[in-house]
Design an enzyme around this catalytic site. Sequence first.
Site, PDB file in Angstrom:
ATOM      1  CG  ASP A   1     -51.536  35.572  64.863  1.00  0.00           C
ATOM      2  OD1 ASP A   1     -52.521  35.934  64.194  1.00  0.00           O
ATOM      3  OD2 ASP A   1     -51.605  34.696  65.751  1.00  0.00           O
TER       4      ASP A   1
ATOM      5  CG  LEU B   1     -34.759  41.632  52.781  1.00  0.00           C
ATOM      6  CD1 LEU B   1     -34.065  40.983  53.975  1.00  0.00           C
ATOM      7  CD2 LEU B   1     -35.879  42.541  53.274  1.00  0.00           C
TER       8      LEU B   1
ATOM      9  CG  HIS C   1     -55.935  41.999  57.600  1.00  0.00           C
ATOM     10  ND1 HIS C   1     -55.228  41.169  58.452  1.00  0.00           N
ATOM     11  CD2 HIS C   1     -57.167  41.431  57.474  1.00  0.00           C
ATOM     12  CE1 HIS C   1     -55.988  40.147  58.805  1.00  0.00           C
ATOM     13  NE2 HIS C   1     -57.170  40.279  58.233  1.00  0.00           N
TER      14      HIS C   1
HETATM   15  C1  IPE Z   1     -51.222  32.109  60.881  1.00  0.00           C
HETATM   16  O1  IPE Z   1     -52.069  32.859  61.665  1.00  0.00           O
HETATM   17  C2  IPE Z   1     -51.289  32.536  59.453  1.00  0.00           C
HETATM   18  C3  IPE Z   1     -50.750  33.872  59.176  1.00  0.00           C
HETATM   19  C4  IPE Z   1     -50.167  34.662  60.022  1.00  0.00           C
HETATM   20  C5  IPE Z   1     -50.868  34.299  57.806  1.00  0.00           C
HETATM   21  P1  IPE Z   1     -53.547  32.379  62.027  1.00  0.00           P
HETATM   22  O2  IPE Z   1     -54.128  33.473  62.846  1.00  0.00           O
HETATM   23  O3  IPE Z   1     -54.266  31.985  60.808  1.00  0.00           O
HETATM   24  O4  IPE Z   1     -53.247  31.078  62.892  1.00  0.00           O
HETATM   25  P2  IPE Z   1     -54.123  30.307  63.978  1.00  0.00           P
HETATM   26  O5  IPE Z   1     -55.451  30.009  63.350  1.00  0.00           O
HETATM   27  O6  IPE Z   1     -54.255  31.212  65.167  1.00  0.00           O
HETATM   28  O7  IPE Z   1     -53.321  29.098  64.318  1.00  0.00           O
HETATM   29  C1  IPE Z   2     -52.717  37.724  61.027  1.00  0.00           C
HETATM   30  O1  IPE Z   2     -53.617  38.372  61.849  1.00  0.00           O
HETATM   31  C2  IPE Z   2     -52.970  37.980  59.568  1.00  0.00           C
HETATM   32  C3  IPE Z   2     -53.517  36.832  58.833  1.00  0.00           C
HETATM   33  C4  IPE Z   2     -53.690  35.623  59.296  1.00  0.00           C
HETATM   34  C5  IPE Z   2     -53.903  37.071  57.456  1.00  0.00           C
HETATM   35  P1  IPE Z   2     -54.997  37.703  62.244  1.00  0.00           P
HETATM   36  O2  IPE Z   2     -56.022  38.132  61.258  1.00  0.00           O
HETATM   37  O3  IPE Z   2     -54.849  36.229  62.416  1.00  0.00           O
HETATM   38  O4  IPE Z   2     -55.265  38.398  63.649  1.00  0.00           O
HETATM   39  P2  IPE Z   2     -55.903  37.736  64.941  1.00  0.00           P
HETATM   40  O5  IPE Z   2     -55.103  36.505  65.261  1.00  0.00           O
HETATM   41  O6  IPE Z   2     -57.316  37.417  64.604  1.00  0.00           O
HETATM   42  O7  IPE Z   2     -55.765  38.789  65.992  1.00  0.00           O
HETATM   43 MG    MG Z   3     -54.394  35.051  64.017  1.00  0.00          MG
END
Ligand code: IPE
Ligand code: IPE
Ligand code: MG
Length: 227
Positions: free
Chosen positions: A12, A123, A29
């Site tokens: 995240d 792995l 990403h």
């Molecule tokens: C969880 O992260 C999903 C992934 C890391 C793929 P999100 O950014 O979607 O989660 P919330 O919305 O903060 O709970």
């Molecule tokens: C996690 O990073 C990746 C996915 C959920 C695909 P985010 O895109 O949720 O990044 P934040 O939480 O908005 O910073």
């Molecule tokens: Mg996120």
Amino acid sequence: MSGLVHLGIIMDGNGRWAKMRNLPRVAGHLEGLKSLKKVIKGCIDEEIRYLTVYCFSTENWKRPASEVNYLMALFTNKVYGEIKAISSLGVQVRLLGNRSALPEAALKALDRTREETKNNDKLILQLAINYGGHDEIVRAVNSLIKDGIKEVSAELIRSRFDNPDIPPVDFIVRSAGEERLSNFLLFDSAYSELGFYDKLWPDWDEDMIKTVKQDFLKRTRRFGGLT
Ligand code: IPE
Ligand code: IPE
Ligand code: MG
């Protein structure tokens, strides 16, 4: 003291990483993918056998189409695109998640990657794509119902998961400070340890895996019993 066999990561903070740099969210990403490569190496160095990474949740379809499409293109092009590097490291790639909503091209690339890495065993990397803990349990139960099974058990439900041969996750870690599971590995997290780290995902590297492993080895697991 048991070792860290299966690590799960909620990757995240990609969007926040990009925002801090005045970049579009998708740049986060792309940078996150680089972190994943470093983290895979770190897991191999630390002799972690299974790594499950949360790439796209069943709820992430709520994001703007442009971001969703960018992520789907990453899964389509970048995974198989790295097949040589993946194989030379001895990594076996598996898909974890609901195939039904995924684009055909992404499925094709992921299936090809799985096929071409199936004999690697250093792995085992599970890519959780269109994955949701609720969806995983519901799909398993529905497949049992379809087979006429009238009564379920925890073992029977688990046997219908996508990769039932992979043992339950020992340690779930999340980057970027949020302290929640966001529908990740709900069934198998029953007794896993949890760790939350402030560092944003694009800033993770091999050294973070050293830290993660050391943190895990300090935990005392009781599984409801006594030590
Ligand atoms: C969880 O992260 C999903 C992934 C890391 C793929 P999100 O950014 O979607 O989660 P919330 O919305 O903060 O709970
Ligand atoms: C996690 O990073 C990746 C996915 C959920 C695909 P985010 O895109 O949720 O990044 P934040 O939480 O908005 O910073
Ligand atoms: Mg996120």
